[in-house]
Every structure is written in structure tokens, then in C-alpha cells.
Design an enzyme around this catalytic site. Structure first.
Site, PDB file in Angstrom:
ATOM      1  N   SER A  22       0.856  -1.190   0.000  1.00  0.00           N
ATOM      2  CA  SER A  22       0.000   0.000   0.000  1.00  0.00           C
ATOM      3  C   SER A  22       0.886   1.232   0.000  1.00  0.00           C
ATOM      4  CB  SER A  22      -0.888   0.013   1.251  1.00  0.00           C
ATOM      5  OG  SER A  22      -1.518   1.271   1.426  1.00  0.00           O
ATOM      6  N   TYR A  79      -1.218   0.107  10.073  1.00  0.00           N
ATOM      7  CA  TYR A  79      -1.434  -0.565   8.788  1.00  0.00           C
ATOM      8  C   TYR A  79      -0.275  -0.226   7.860  1.00  0.00           C
ATOM      9  CZ  TYR A  79      -3.660  -1.563   4.249  1.00  0.00           C
ATOM     10  OH  TYR A  79      -3.951  -2.028   2.974  1.00  0.00           O
ATOM     11  N   LYS A 117       2.601  -2.606   6.032  1.00  0.00           N
ATOM     12  CA  LYS A 117       2.831  -2.609   4.592  1.00  0.00           C
ATOM     13  C   LYS A 117       4.270  -2.229   4.249  1.00  0.00           C
ATOM     14  CE  LYS A 117      -1.256  -3.983   3.405  1.00  0.00           C
ATOM     15  NZ  LYS A 117      -1.471  -5.305   2.772  1.00  0.00           N
TER      16      LYS A 117
END
Length: 271
Positions: free
Chosen positions: A163, A176, A180
Site C-alpha cells: 500500500s 497498517y 505494509k
């Protein structure tokens, strides 16, 4: 498949880059994973898709074609599920050529100072550790199938779903992004270790209109899209095309790379 509508047209149509090949796509009952599975099937391949809900997977298999797809329900971070899915792929289709580590979660929304540590561990387990374990299972199983059957080959390629959150600060989804970023580095390490047999690359999408990303755009899509030079958010098919490229022999001299799929957002810098 509303999530898979492409803004701006569908191009000139696929070739047959995956004829005779089999791909395992995790987290593919909907959204980006399902769009990638559709692209592989459209280009002549067969797919095994995983997801947590058996009912949703059955619907996805019906879309893909039961003769071209197999759905296996389970959690990406469950070792038994991983072994079962990879084993049944070989049993059902006789080979495994490509792996897409698409399964991912983001159950935390807010500042890092308020993040529950157990939730952080869960994010790492699903988004990073599981990707490594899927890779280990797939590499070993594909090599075994190739040794047993001269028509099969070792695992050809892997695409990890990273991401843009892993490349910069991301307010309210920071951990998050941490996971990633780790996945991006895992991609580099695996590309080096698995060469020359298996290529490993990653995709780093910006906001794509899926269930996972709804909190980032729902109710303010026009405002969110204004930050992108291409003036729209992504849809799953925007990621499926680049994924198919990286999986295919068209990217035969590409490994260890992370391709940003971000509507041009990364070309802008703050002054």
C-alpha cells in the site's frame, strides 16, 4: 460486481498470458483479490481463491466459472488453512505457478498512541507473517509438483499487496502502514533469496474503492479524489491489470520492485 467497474474504459482486452497456469490468490472473495482472479481467468488461467466466508467464496467461484476456479475458506493467518489451500491447489489442478498475497486487514483506526498492542500483533500476523508463510508453502509445493510432473514448473512469480501507506505517513491508519512497509521490505528480501527461479514483486495502491477502504472516502469521495492528478479514486480493476503484468512473463526481468498504483498522487510533493 460493482467494485470492479472501471472508470474510463476497459482497454483492448486481455491476451492469454496465463494459459495452462494456476494461481493462488488469497483474500479474493471480493474487491482487489477477486478482480485479479478474474483477470487471470480471462487470460486463460485457473485460480484458487481464499477468503474467510464460504458463502461469499462460492459466489465468487460461480462468477469465475467452477471449471476455472476453486474456493477454499479460512483465515490467512491460520497455518492449517494455508497448508490445506496449497495442498488442494496441487491436488485439484496439478500445479501452482503464481501466488498473490492479497489478504490483509486494518482493524485499527486512530493514532498510534491509542493502538491496542494485541491489535498491532494481529495486523502483523495477517499482513506480514502470513504472507511469508504462504510463500514458503507455495514455493515448496510448486517445487514438489514440478519434480513429480515434468509438465509443471516451480513457482514462477509472487505479487504481494502492499500500500502507499507503507511508503509515507498515513494519519489514523499508521500501523497498517507499518505492516505494509514491512511487506515491501519482505518483498525485496524474498526476491533476492528466491531468484532466479521465482520473481517477487509488490503493488502499492492508493485508495481503492473496496470495503476495506470505505472509511477513507465514504461520504466525501469527491473531496478525496481531488488529491489525485487523475481526479478519481481507484477501482479493483485498476490494480488487477498491473498485478497481471507483474505475475506474467511480460515482467520476466522484473523482481524485487514495488509499483505504486496511485492515480498519480505520488508525483505531488509538499512545498
Amino acid at each position: 460486481m460493482a467494485d470492479n467497474v472501471v472508470a474510463g474504459g476497459a482497454g483492448n482486452g486481455p491476451g492469454q498470458r496465463f494459459e495452462g497456469r494456476v494461481a493462488l490468490v488469497t483474500g479474493a472473495s471480493r474487491g482487489i483479490g477477486l478482480a485479479i482472479a478474474h483477470r487471470i481467468v480471462a487470460e486463460g488461467g485457473r485460480v484458487v481463491i481464499t477468503g474467510r466466508r464460504a458463502e461469499t467464496l462460492q459466489e465468487a467461484v460461480a462468477e469465475l466459472g467452477p471449471d476455472r476456479a476453486l474456493g477454499i475458506a479460512g483465515k490467512a493467518d491460520d497455518a492449517g488453512h494455508r497448508a490445506d489451500a496449497v495442498g488442494r491447489t496441487i491436488e485439484h489442478f496439478g500445479r501452482l505457478d503464481h501466488l498473490v498475497n492479497n489478504a490483509g486487514i486494518n482493524p485499527a483506526y486512530g493514532p498510534l498512541t491509542e493502538l491496542d498492542t494485541d491489535v498491532a500483533r494481529k495486523i502483523l500476523e495477517v499482513n506480514v507473517i502470513a504472507a511469508l508463510e504462504w510463500t514458503r508453502e507455495a514455493v515448496a509445493a510448486a517445487a514438489g509438483a514440478a519434480a513429480a510432473d515434468g509438465s509443471a514448473s516451480p513457482l514462477r512469480s509472487i505479487v504481494n499487496m502492499a500500500s502507499v501507506a507503507g511508503t509515507a505517513s498515513g494519519p489514523n491508519i499508521a500501523f497498517y502502514g507499518v505492516s505494509k512497509a514491512a511487506l515491501i521490505n519482505l518483498t525485496v528480501q524474498l526476491a533476492d533469496e528466491l531468484a532466479p527461479t521465482t520473481r517477487v514483486n509488490a503493488l502499492a495502491p492508493a485508495v481503492v474503492k473496496t470495503r476495506l477502504a470505505r472509511a477513507l472516502y465514504e461520504g466525501r469521495e469527491e473531496e478525496a479524489a481531488a488529491a489525485y492528478p487523475l481526479r478519481r479514486l481507484g477501482v479493483p480493476d485498476d490494480v488487477a491489470g498491473p498485478a497481471a503484468f507483474l505475475l506474467s512473463d511480460d515482467a520476466a526481468w522484473v523482481t524485487g520492485q514495488t509499483l505504486l498504483v496511485d492515480g498519480g498522487a505520488s508525483v505531488r510533493t509538499a512545498l
